[in-house]
Design an enzyme around this catalytic site. Structure first.
Site, PDB file in Angstrom:
ATOM      1  N   HIS B  82      36.217  33.588  37.120  1.00 50.79           N
ATOM      2  CA  HIS B  82      37.644  33.412  36.848  1.00 50.79           C
ATOM      3  C   HIS B  82      38.475  33.871  38.047  1.00 50.79           C
ATOM      4  CE1 HIS B  82      41.454  33.572  34.740  1.00 50.79           C
ATOM      5  NE2 HIS B  82      40.894  32.984  33.707  1.00 50.79           N
ATOM      6  N   GLY B 163      56.178  47.422  45.558  1.00 52.56           N
ATOM      7  CA  GLY B 163      55.039  48.107  46.160  1.00 52.56           C
ATOM      8  C   GLY B 163      54.753  47.684  47.585  1.00 52.56           C
ATOM      9  N   THR B 170      40.925  49.486  46.465  1.00 51.58           N
ATOM     10  CA  THR B 170      39.894  49.066  45.490  1.00 51.58           C
ATOM     11  C   THR B 170      40.474  48.216  44.353  1.00 51.58           C
ATOM     12  OG1 THR B 170      40.242  51.165  44.308  1.00 51.58           O
ATOM     13  CG2 THR B 170      38.390  51.066  45.862  1.00 51.58           C
ATOM     14  N   GLY B 172      43.238  46.133  44.489  1.00 47.91           N
ATOM     15  CA  GLY B 172      43.886  44.879  44.873  1.00 47.91           C
ATOM     16  C   GLY B 172      45.360  44.827  44.506  1.00 47.91           C
TER      17      GLY B 172
END
Lengths: 296, 296
Positions: B82, B163, B170, B172
């Site tokens: 996915h 952000g 780790t 993403g």
């Protein structure tokens, strides 16, 4: 998805606000019970209290409010236009959600016994909880009212279902029972001819060969110059809303009249909405749990 | 009657049950939140979690589960069929009851900021909460997946909405947004000719000039030897169930075909039931508060 029962006790006090507040305070105290409505009528000298919740909590609130009414209301001094036989005149339990009428009958019997034993008040069971056919209808149980029953309670045919065969000295007697939820439903017609509404009402009411759980009248709504079929749906599972609506629509067409709208007066159980959607959308295998709000 | 929001975060872990349990435990911890479903797929290596509750509690559960996924899932080692860009891949908020899409957009923005600030994960806003038209659709936001975005995140057009402009080492990146409730709805036809179902599907789907919020296909249900119009109602307030049902009924009649039933697959908000009853019974001035269960 919770079991929900409604309880609508009627108390023989409609004027003294202190007494009314003391009675409803007993309902509010019980956790898991929601007080929906308190309606007092001075000329009837009577207060109708409506609350809902989980069955055992509702029974507890019913008993507590009845105990308070037994303590505070003196039937020897009570006058009012509405027929009554006791301080707590009548207590019906009504299934709302995930509860059967049989469970409400059991609840009514448990409460009846408790009132008889702990408060020493004679109790008659009525409607779906009646133990004798002649006690199904409330007016039959209440025949002669407080004063008449006081004179006749010793007779075999007026023996209570629970408790002593004499009136409580101040609180009289109480009627307890179970009945289906009543939906007050009106259907509005595109005519100002009330005769047409009356004819249509006759096609749906039980008394005239119509639906078993349907009471209906044709009336005139003057402010809208509009005839209306006004209906009490006394068992919406036995005779559903959509069937009555469709019949009225079809009968109205015979006079060239249309249904311009309908109204639910007051409250109704969610199941009536589910039933309506199931019928019109021809739903297959629909489960109430598929309603998001049922999962909280 | 409570405000209810649904949240359906997708996490990039579908195999390690310990990690999945640790993430869902964060949801269960939050009072006022009901965990409805946890669906893990090993080949997708992905878990879809569904919960509902009062808006601020739902946001709290969304953040807590995202923080746990950020701690436990390493995207550098993640493989799955996915598409995904992060440990917490996507978090949509969906209005269920007494909540507007605008309130869900606000909730999404609050959560996006919180994830960016406290977890140092870049956040993209999508669907109704998108800040740029090219970010409305999830596949567009997720273009290139984790690996591709990692290479391109420094480019101006791939700058996150909240952000840092670099991937969390780790976890993403994460997509947060708001969308309407999707009702999966099927309408069954009295024919085994799938071509008729396909033609009818074309009359209701947006892409072919049909209803704006309707995705539809004609398919064959082999075990019932029956053609079906299978529909995603992506905004049941904009395009209501009854309108689609009535159109399918009318279009089917043109082929001499009847609608034999319809199915709601999975959950739907109670409002869709209310809307259906309002339409068919032509209800005037109906208020959801008239549903007994809404008063608890």
């Amino acid at each position: 998805m919770a079991k929900i029962v409604e309880c609508v006790p009627n108390f023989s006090e409609g004027c003294n606000q202190e007494i009314i507040d003391a009675i409803t305070a007993e309902v509010k105290k019980v956790e898991g019970v929601t007080l929906l409505n308190v309606q007092s009528d001075a000329s009837h000298n009577r207060t109708v209290v409506t609350f809902i919740g989980e069955p055992s909590a509702v029974k507890q609130a019913a008993f507590a409010s009845c105990a308070k009414a037994t303590e505070l209301i003196d039937m020897e001094k009570h006058h009012g236009e509405h027929p009554r036989i006791g301080a707590t005149d009548v207590i019906p339990f009504i299934p709302v959600s995930e509860v059967t009428i049989e469970e409400c009958i059991e609840l009514a019997n448990e409460l009846g016994k408790e009132i008889a034993e702990k408060l020493n008040v004679p109790v008659y069971m009525y409607e779906a909880a009646a133990k004798k056919p002649e006690r199904i209808k409330l007016p039959d149980v209440r025949k002669g009212q407080y004063e008449g029953l006081k004179a006749e309670i010793g007779k075999p045919e007026r023996q209570p279902d629970y408790g002593p065969a004499h009136m409580h000295p101040t609180a009289g007697a109480t009627v307890v029972g179970a009945r289906q939820f009543l939906i007050a439903y009106n259907i509005n017609l595109s005519t100002s001819d009330v005769k047409i509404a009356k004819k249509i009402a006759n096609t749906i009411r039980e008394a005239k060969g119509g639906y078993k759980y349907c009471r209906a009248m044709g009336i005139m709504i003057e402010e809208r110059n509009m005839a209306q079929v006004t209906i009490n749906m006394v068992n919406y599972e036995g005779t559903p809303l959509h069937r009555v609506f469709e019949t009225v629509k079809s009968e109205a067409a015979r006079y060239g009249v249309n249904v311009i709208g309908s109204e639910i007066v007051g409250l109704m159980p969610m199941q009536a909405l589910v039933d309506t959607a199931e019928f019109y959308l021809r739903l297959e295998d629909f489960d109430r749990k598929q309603v998001m709000e049922e999962n909280i």
